[in-house]
Design an enzyme around this catalytic site. Structure first.
Site, PDB file in Angstrom:
ATOM      1  N   HIS A   1       0.847  -1.194   0.000  1.00  0.00           N
ATOM      2  CA  HIS A   1       0.000   0.000   0.000  1.00  0.00           C
ATOM      3  C   HIS A   1       0.880   1.240   0.000  1.00  0.00           C
ATOM      4  O   HIS A   1       1.391   1.672   1.024  1.00  0.00           O
ATOM      5  CB  HIS A   1      -0.923   0.002   1.227  1.00  0.00           C
ATOM      6  CG  HIS A   1      -2.053  -0.959   1.099  1.00  0.00           C
ATOM      7  ND1 HIS A   1      -3.257  -0.633   0.501  1.00  0.00           N
ATOM      8  CD2 HIS A   1      -2.167  -2.257   1.478  1.00  0.00           C
ATOM      9  CE1 HIS A   1      -4.064  -1.682   0.525  1.00  0.00           C
ATOM     10  NE2 HIS A   1      -3.422  -2.680   1.110  1.00  0.00           N
TER      11      HIS A   1
ATOM     12  N   ALA B   1      11.521 -21.140   8.987  1.00  0.00           N
ATOM     13  CA  ALA B   1      10.290 -20.596   9.550  1.00  0.00           C
ATOM     14  C   ALA B   1      10.514 -19.185  10.091  1.00  0.00           C
ATOM     15  O   ALA B   1      11.550 -18.881  10.681  1.00  0.00           O
ATOM     16  CB  ALA B   1       9.792 -21.509  10.673  1.00  0.00           C
TER      17      ALA B   1
ATOM     18  N   THR C   1      13.704 -10.514   1.391  1.00  0.00           N
ATOM     19  CA  THR C   1      13.661  -9.203   0.738  1.00  0.00           C
ATOM     20  C   THR C   1      14.600  -9.098  -0.456  1.00  0.00           C
ATOM     21  O   THR C   1      14.540  -8.114  -1.192  1.00  0.00           O
ATOM     22  CB  THR C   1      14.032  -8.102   1.757  1.00  0.00           C
ATOM     23  OG1 THR C   1      15.362  -8.354   2.245  1.00  0.00           O
ATOM     24  CG2 THR C   1      13.057  -8.079   2.925  1.00  0.00           C
ATOM     25  N   LYS C   2      15.491 -10.108  -0.635  1.00  0.00           N
ATOM     26  CA  LYS C   2      16.455 -10.084  -1.741  1.00  0.00           C
ATOM     27  C   LYS C   2      16.492 -11.437  -2.431  1.00  0.00           C
ATOM     28  O   LYS C   2      16.049 -12.441  -1.879  1.00  0.00           O
ATOM     29  CB  LYS C   2      17.847  -9.724  -1.216  1.00  0.00           C
ATOM     30  CG  LYS C   2      17.929  -8.319  -0.642  1.00  0.00           C
ATOM     31  CD  LYS C   2      19.344  -7.995  -0.177  1.00  0.00           C
ATOM     32  CE  LYS C   2      19.421  -6.580   0.368  1.00  0.00           C
ATOM     33  NZ  LYS C   2      20.787  -6.246   0.851  1.00  0.00           N
TER      34      LYS C   2
END
Length: 203
Positions: free
Chosen positions: A129, A180, A185-186
């Site tokens: 968002h 877990a 993010t990369k």
């Protein structure tokens, strides 16, 4: 009263044994699949959806044969959000097993290879968002336009533990294991094991 209820439960176990319960559950799963079949871009043979399954933009979603989805999951492809148009796709390969409470959401593109195995609580998203621009942060999050940093690609024979999150613009190679609770993010090269927030290679 407690003893009566326990006794009633024992009687019910003879009338409605575990095997029958499992058979009924699988039966309803096939009914749900039949309900959605004509709506999807492609739905392979043997695909099953768990109860309380939610879906949006089915025409933009393709799923390979024998893939199974746990209960209380959401599969969302948004081609329109608050008047803004998108051209999304979600492609899921064959023989994937995705745990309960999953959320896969796209405004851009998500591609998942064959044989993905996941625990519960999976998030895969190519969007968020809004952005972190100063002007955007003064707008309520729900009112911000959806933005994507890029498509998500996941290779074959990948294993995600419980509560794994895959963020926008990430490419994950074949044979990867994500521990877990990790947040990816990369990009992750093939045959790597990663863990942590953000996820980093441990092997």
């Amino acid at each position: 009263m407690k003893k009566i209820l326990i006794f009633f439960g024992m009687v019910l176990s003879f009338i409605y044994p575990k095997r029958l319960k499992e058979t009924v559950s699988v039966g309803f799963s096939h009914i749900r699949t039949g309900y959605y079949k004509r709506r999807f871009g492609h739905l392979g043979k043997g695909v099953r959806f768990g109860k309380a399954f939610q879906c949006k933009g089915e025409e933009h979603i393709s799923i390979g044969e024998k893939s199974v989805f746990g209960k209380n999951g959401r599969l969302m492809a948004y081609d329109n959000y608050r008047g803004e148009q998108f051209n999304p796709f979600i492609k899921i390969g064959r023989n994937c097993s995705i745990g309960e409470r999953f959320h896969i959401t796209a405004i851009n593109g998500i591609t998942i290879g064959d044989n993905l195995l996941t625990g519960a609580g999976l998030l895969i998203t190519d969007n968020a968002h809004g952005t972190h621009d100063i002007g955007m942060l003064d707008i309520a999050p729900i009112e911000r336009p959806l933005a994507s940093k890029g498509k998500v690609t996941i290779g074959n024979n990948v294993w995600f533990g419980e509560n794994v999150s895959i963020m926008p613009g990430v490419n994950i190679g074949d044979g990867v294991t994500v521990a877990a609770g990790s947040v990816v993010t990369k990009d992750i090269p093939s045959y790597t094991i990663v863990a942590g927030i953000p996820a980093k290679a441990i092997i």
